[in-house]
Design a protein around this motif. Sequence first.
Motif, PDB file in Angstrom:
ATOM      1  N   VAL A  52       0.837  -1.208   0.000  1.00  9.69           N
ATOM      2  CA  VAL A  52       0.000   0.000   0.000  1.00  9.69           C
ATOM      3  C   VAL A  52       0.870   1.256   0.000  1.00  9.69           C
ATOM      4  O   VAL A  52       0.572   2.234  -0.685  1.00  9.69           O
ATOM      5  N   SER A  53       1.983   1.215   0.755  1.00  7.09           N
ATOM      6  CA  SER A  53       2.864   2.383   0.840  1.00  7.09           C
ATOM      7  C   SER A  53       3.950   2.379  -0.237  1.00  7.09           C
ATOM      8  O   SER A  53       4.812   3.252  -0.247  1.00  7.09           O
ATOM      9  N   GLU A  54       3.918   1.388  -1.141  1.00  6.11           N
ATOM     10  CA  GLU A  54       4.852   1.267  -2.273  1.00  6.11           C
ATOM     11  C   GLU A  54       6.314   1.239  -1.808  1.00  6.11           C
ATOM     12  O   GLU A  54       7.166   1.926  -2.353  1.00  6.11           O
ATOM     13  N   LEU A  55       6.586   0.428  -0.792  1.00  8.45           N
ATOM     14  CA  LEU A  55       7.939   0.316  -0.237  1.00  8.45           C
ATOM     15  C   LEU A  55       8.475  -1.113  -0.294  1.00  8.45           C
ATOM     16  O   LEU A  55       9.408  -1.446   0.432  1.00  8.45           O
ATOM     17  N   VAL A  56       7.907  -1.969  -1.157  1.00  8.33           N
ATOM     18  CA  VAL A  56       8.346  -3.365  -1.243  1.00  8.33           C
ATOM     19  C   VAL A  56       9.800  -3.397  -1.709  1.00  8.33           C
ATOM     20  O   VAL A  56      10.168  -2.745  -2.689  1.00  8.33           O
ATOM     21  N   GLY A  57      10.638  -4.151  -0.976  1.00  7.06           N
ATOM     22  CA  GLY A  57      12.039  -4.301  -1.353  1.00  7.06           C
ATOM     23  C   GLY A  57      12.951  -3.177  -0.888  1.00  7.06           C
ATOM     24  O   GLY A  57      14.117  -3.133  -1.257  1.00  7.06           O
ATOM     25  N   ARG A  58      12.446  -2.257  -0.076  1.00  3.98           N
ATOM     26  CA  ARG A  58      13.268  -1.131   0.380  1.00  3.98           C
ATOM     27  C   ARG A  58      13.838  -1.343   1.784  1.00  3.98           C
ATOM     28  O   ARG A  58      14.826  -0.722   2.143  1.00  3.98           O
ATOM     29  N   TYR A  59      13.186  -2.209   2.588  1.00  5.75           N
ATOM     30  CA  TYR A  59      13.591  -2.386   3.990  1.00  5.75           C
ATOM     31  C   TYR A  59      13.746  -3.857   4.326  1.00  5.75           C
ATOM     32  O   TYR A  59      13.000  -4.703   3.838  1.00  5.75           O
ATOM     33  N   ASP A  60      14.715  -4.139   5.196  1.00  4.05           N
ATOM     34  CA  ASP A  60      14.838  -5.464   5.802  1.00  4.05           C
ATOM     35  C   ASP A  60      14.070  -5.421   7.119  1.00  4.05           C
ATOM     36  O   ASP A  60      14.218  -4.477   7.892  1.00  4.05           O
ATOM     37  N   GLY A  72      -3.724 -14.498  13.437  1.00  2.88           N
ATOM     38  CA  GLY A  72      -3.534 -13.400  14.379  1.00  2.88           C
ATOM     39  C   GLY A  72      -2.104 -12.875  14.346  1.00  2.88           C
ATOM     40  O   GLY A  72      -1.872 -11.665  14.421  1.00  2.88           O
ATOM     41  N   GLN A  73      -1.142 -13.789  14.214  1.00  2.00           N
ATOM     42  CA  GLN A  73       0.261 -13.381  14.154  1.00  2.00           C
ATOM     43  C   GLN A  73       0.535 -12.574  12.889  1.00  2.00           C
ATOM     44  O   GLN A  73       1.210 -11.544  12.933  1.00  2.00           O
ATOM     45  N   ALA A  74      -0.010 -13.032  11.749  1.00  3.25           N
ATOM     46  CA  ALA A  74       0.196 -12.315  10.488  1.00  3.25           C
ATOM     47  C   ALA A  74      -0.394 -10.908  10.566  1.00  3.25           C
ATOM     48  O   ALA A  74       0.225  -9.938  10.119  1.00  3.25           O
ATOM     49  N   GLU A  75      -1.580 -10.781  11.169  1.00  2.00           N
ATOM     50  CA  GLU A  75      -2.219  -9.469  11.276  1.00  2.00           C
ATOM     51  C   GLU A  75      -1.487  -8.572  12.278  1.00  2.00           C
ATOM     52  O   GLU A  75      -1.438  -7.355  12.100  1.00  2.00           O
ATOM     53  N   ALA A  76      -0.888  -9.163  13.313  1.00  2.00           N
ATOM     54  CA  ALA A  76      -0.081  -8.390  14.253  1.00  2.00           C
ATOM     55  C   ALA A  76       1.165  -7.840  13.561  1.00  2.00           C
ATOM     56  O   ALA A  76       1.545  -6.685  13.767  1.00  2.00           O
ATOM     57  N   VAL A  77       1.782  -8.667  12.705  1.00  2.00           N
ATOM     58  CA  VAL A  77       2.961  -8.242  11.946  1.00  2.00           C
ATOM     59  C   VAL A  77       2.576  -7.108  10.994  1.00  2.00           C
ATOM     60  O   VAL A  77       3.294  -6.106  10.871  1.00  2.00           O
ATOM     61  N   ARG A  78       1.426  -7.245  10.327  1.00  2.00           N
ATOM     62  CA  ARG A  78       0.956  -6.210   9.389  1.00  2.00           C
ATOM     63  C   ARG A  78       0.807  -4.855  10.095  1.00  2.00           C
ATOM     64  O   ARG A  78       1.250  -3.827   9.576  1.00  2.00           O
ATOM     65  N   LEU A  79       0.205  -4.857  11.289  1.00  2.00           N
ATOM     66  CA  LEU A  79       0.012  -3.618  12.037  1.00  2.00           C
ATOM     67  C   LEU A  79       1.356  -3.015  12.454  1.00  2.00           C
ATOM     68  O   LEU A  79       1.574  -1.802  12.345  1.00  2.00           O
ATOM     69  N   ALA A  80       2.271  -3.864  12.907  1.00  2.00           N
ATOM     70  CA  ALA A  80       3.585  -3.386  13.348  1.00  2.00           C
ATOM     71  C   ALA A  80       4.345  -2.745  12.188  1.00  2.00           C
ATOM     72  O   ALA A  80       4.968  -1.684  12.353  1.00  2.00           O
ATOM     73  N   ILE A  81       4.280  -3.363  11.007  1.00  2.00           N
ATOM     74  CA  ILE A  81       4.973  -2.809   9.834  1.00  2.00           C
ATOM     75  C   ILE A  81       4.354  -1.468   9.453  1.00  2.00           C
ATOM     76  O   ILE A  81       5.066  -0.505   9.154  1.00  2.00           O
ATOM     77  N   ALA A  82       3.027  -1.377   9.478  1.00  2.00           N
ATOM     78  CA  ALA A  82       2.347  -0.124   9.145  1.00  2.00           C
ATOM     79  C   ALA A  82       2.765   0.989  10.111  1.00  2.00           C
ATOM     80  O   ALA A  82       3.029   2.124   9.692  1.00  2.00           O
ATOM     81  N   LYS A  83       2.848   0.668  11.405  1.00  2.00           N
ATOM     82  CA  LYS A  83       3.249   1.666  12.397  1.00  2.00           C
ATOM     83  C   LYS A  83       4.690   2.118  12.173  1.00  2.00           C
ATOM     84  O   LYS A  83       5.009   3.304  12.330  1.00  2.00           O
ATOM     85  N   ALA A  84       5.565   1.195  11.776  1.00  2.00           N
ATOM     86  CA  ALA A  84       6.968   1.542  11.520  1.00  2.00           C
ATOM     87  C   ALA A  84       7.090   2.441  10.288  1.00  2.00           C
ATOM     88  O   ALA A  84       7.880   3.393  10.283  1.00  2.00           O
ATOM     89  N   ILE A  85       6.300   2.155   9.256  1.00  2.00           N
ATOM     90  CA  ILE A  85       6.325   2.977   8.038  1.00  2.00           C
ATOM     91  C   ILE A  85       5.905   4.407   8.354  1.00  2.00           C
ATOM     92  O   ILE A  85       6.530   5.368   7.899  1.00  2.00           O
ATOM     93  N   VAL A  86       4.860   4.556   9.166  1.00  2.00           N
ATOM     94  CA  VAL A  86       4.379   5.892   9.539  1.00  2.00           C
ATOM     95  C   VAL A  86       5.414   6.613  10.395  1.00  2.00           C
ATOM     96  O   VAL A  86       5.590   7.833  10.284  1.00  2.00           O
ATOM     97  N   GLU A  87       6.135   5.865  11.228  1.00  2.00           N
ATOM     98  CA  GLU A  87       7.183   6.470  12.060  1.00  2.00           C
ATOM     99  C   GLU A  87       8.297   7.048  11.184  1.00  2.00           C
ATOM    100  O   GLU A  87       8.866   8.091  11.490  1.00  2.00           O
TER     101      GLU A  87
END
Length: 128
Positions: A52-60, A72-87
């Motif tokens: 969604v944020s067009e950042l595939v392949g930019r971060y490890d 539940g684990q996959a959705e928790a990871v999705r939320l954490a990645i979204a929060k990191a992108i916004v940070e």
Amino acid sequence: MSVTNTSGRRKTAVARIYLKDGAGAITVNGKDHKVYFPTLPLQYIVNQSLEVSELVGRYDITVNVQGGGVKGQAEAVRLAIAKAIVELDAEKKPALRAKGLMTRDMRMVERKKPGRAKARKKFQFSKR
């Protein structure tokens, strides 16, 4: 090179991620994310914030996740990645919010009540 770390939760799953510049490798509990989440729908959920944020392949991304089931684990990871992108880039937030990726899904399993078979299911009624 700075490391951004955030956490995401869903049901009883808690994901802690460490996001840094790189080639796009996602490691979950020491394994590649395609090994840890073997089905395509789960892999899609994990990558959704990056797409969604067009950042595939930019971060490890290194993920520690425990508790809950695989969904539940996959959705928790999705939320954490979204929060990191916004940070890292606050301008990505409206696009992520529009897809519902910034909201913590607070639905939890309802507790079992006494005198009931489950949370709401009752024991079979006997007239006599």
